[in-house]
Write a protein that holds these residues in place. Structure first.
Motif, PDB file in Angstrom:
ATOM      1  N   TYR A   1       1.080   5.762  -3.435  1.00 28.65           N
ATOM      2  CA  TYR A   1       1.668   6.160  -4.551  1.00 28.65           C
ATOM      3  C   TYR A   1       1.360   5.320  -5.573  1.00 28.65           C
ATOM      4  N   LEU A   2       0.274   4.406  -5.326  1.00 35.47           N
ATOM      5  CA  LEU A   2      -0.323   3.557  -6.493  1.00 35.47           C
ATOM      6  C   LEU A   2      -1.616   3.942  -6.809  1.00 35.47           C
ATOM      7  N   THR A   3      -2.203   3.518  -8.046  1.00 35.33           N
ATOM      8  CA  THR A   3      -3.553   3.983  -8.352  1.00 35.33           C
ATOM      9  C   THR A   3      -4.226   2.632  -7.605  1.00 35.33           C
ATOM     10  N   ALA A   4      -5.380   2.814  -7.646  1.00 33.43           N
ATOM     11  CA  ALA A   4      -6.378   1.822  -7.139  1.00 33.43           C
ATOM     12  C   ALA A   4      -6.286   0.381  -7.916  1.00 33.43           C
ATOM     13  N   GLU A   5      -6.097   0.508  -9.137  1.00 35.13           N
ATOM     14  CA  GLU A   5      -5.992  -0.366 -10.099  1.00 35.13           C
ATOM     15  C   GLU A   5      -4.639  -1.067  -9.844  1.00 35.13           C
TER      16      GLU A   5
ATOM     17  N   LEU B   1      11.238  -9.438   3.975  1.00 36.89           N
ATOM     18  CA  LEU B   1       9.910  -9.623   4.166  1.00 36.89           C
ATOM     19  C   LEU B   1       9.078  -9.119   2.938  1.00 36.89           C
ATOM     20  N   THR B   2       8.290 -10.116   2.528  1.00 35.48           N
ATOM     21  CA  THR B   2       7.572  -9.846   1.376  1.00 35.48           C
ATOM     22  C   THR B   2       6.163  -9.721   1.559  1.00 35.48           C
ATOM     23  N   GLY B   3       5.259  -9.404   0.741  1.00 38.84           N
ATOM     24  CA  GLY B   3       3.702  -9.457   0.816  1.00 38.84           C
ATOM     25  C   GLY B   3       2.968  -7.982  -0.140  1.00 38.84           C
ATOM     26  N   PRO B   4       1.812  -7.978  -0.141  1.00 33.41           N
ATOM     27  CA  PRO B   4       1.321  -6.844  -1.025  1.00 33.41           C
ATOM     28  C   PRO B   4       1.345  -5.484  -0.252  1.00 33.41           C
ATOM     29  N   PRO B   5       1.030  -4.491  -0.907  1.00 32.28           N
ATOM     30  CA  PRO B   5       0.918  -3.237  -0.363  1.00 32.28           C
ATOM     31  C   PRO B   5       0.151  -3.162   0.905  1.00 32.28           C
ATOM     32  N   ALA B   6       0.327  -2.399   1.834  1.00 29.67           N
ATOM     33  CA  ALA B   6      -0.281  -2.093   2.937  1.00 29.67           C
ATOM     34  C   ALA B   6      -0.275  -3.436   4.127  1.00 29.67           C
ATOM     35  N   VAL B   7       0.580  -4.278   4.033  1.00 31.06           N
ATOM     36  CA  VAL B   7       0.733  -5.470   4.718  1.00 31.06           C
ATOM     37  C   VAL B   7       1.402  -5.353   5.656  1.00 31.06           C
ATOM     38  N   GLY B   8       2.149  -4.199   6.033  1.00 33.18           N
ATOM     39  CA  GLY B   8       3.055  -3.993   7.249  1.00 33.18           C
ATOM     40  C   GLY B   8       4.528  -4.043   7.048  1.00 33.18           C
ATOM     41  N   LYS B   9       5.081  -4.195   5.739  1.00 32.21           N
ATOM     42  CA  LYS B   9       6.502  -4.748   5.701  1.00 32.21           C
ATOM     43  C   LYS B   9       7.506  -3.479   6.030  1.00 32.21           C
ATOM     44  N   THR B  10       7.076  -2.437   5.576  1.00 33.60           N
ATOM     45  CA  THR B  10       7.683  -1.226   5.957  1.00 33.60           C
ATOM     46  C   THR B  10       8.011  -1.051   7.582  1.00 33.60           C
ATOM     47  N   SER B  11       6.955  -0.984   8.090  1.00 32.30           N
ATOM     48  CA  SER B  11       6.706  -0.563   9.301  1.00 32.30           C
ATOM     49  C   SER B  11       7.215  -1.602  10.343  1.00 32.30           C
TER      50      SER B  11
END
Length: 167
Positions: free
Chosen positions: A122-126, A7-17
């Motif tokens: 765990y990421l900065t906004a940038e 499963l791939t995608g950007p942060p907060a897409v739901g990969k882990t859940s």
């Protein structure tokens, strides 16, 4: 036996859940989060975007995750791997997890920010914005692509499970 699922995608897409739920729904399921594998480096750790060393550690993390996934799969576990895949790392997954199913999840950036606000970040906004921009621009030859902006976790998991279950 199921092929390994990436499963791939950007942060907060739901990969882990979704990955944990998918693996947990199988009689014998294993879940490999590539971020967890990368965090095994406790001295000298570099993020994937931190120059040559970061790129080397990114590849090492993917290869180590593939070793884990291969071993779990060989022992009869339905295996789910989650990662923010790039064209470079996709080639590694294809080579080291032959036959794997790669599903790309997409989400609107505003929705991703809303989701990220509900969990530790765990990421900065940038970094968060850069990862979303890179994912949106990346040409990835995936097996399926799903926009999950308006999907519940249950809907996301059901749709990915349909793809993973085959025709």
């Amino acid at each position: 036996m199921r092929v390994p699922l990436v499963l791939t995608g950007p942060p907060a897409v739901g990969k882990t859940s979704a990955g944990r739920r998918l693996a947990g729904s199988c009689p014998r399921g294993a879940y490999v989060d590539v971020d967890d594998v990368r965090q095994l480096v406790v001295a000298g750790h570099a993020a994937p975007w931190d120059g040559d060393e970061g790129a080397r550690q990114q590849v090492l993390g993917v290869r180590n995750a593939c070793l884990l996934a291969s071993r779990f799969t060989a022992e009869g576990f339905a295996t789910v791997v989650t990662d923010v895949v790039t064209p470079r790392t996709l080639a590694i997954y294809r080579a080291e997890l032959p036959g794997c199913l790669v599903v790309r999840l997409r989400v609107d950036v505003a929705e991703a920010r809303r989701r990220a606000a509900t969990r530790p970040v765990y990421l900065t906004a940038e970094e968060f914005a850069a990862l979303h921009a890179e994912d949106a621009a990346a040409e990835l030859a995936v097996d399926a692509e799903l926009d999950v902006t308006a999907s519940s976790l249950d809907d996301l998991v059901a749709e990915v499970f349909r793809w993973w279950s085959g025709p």
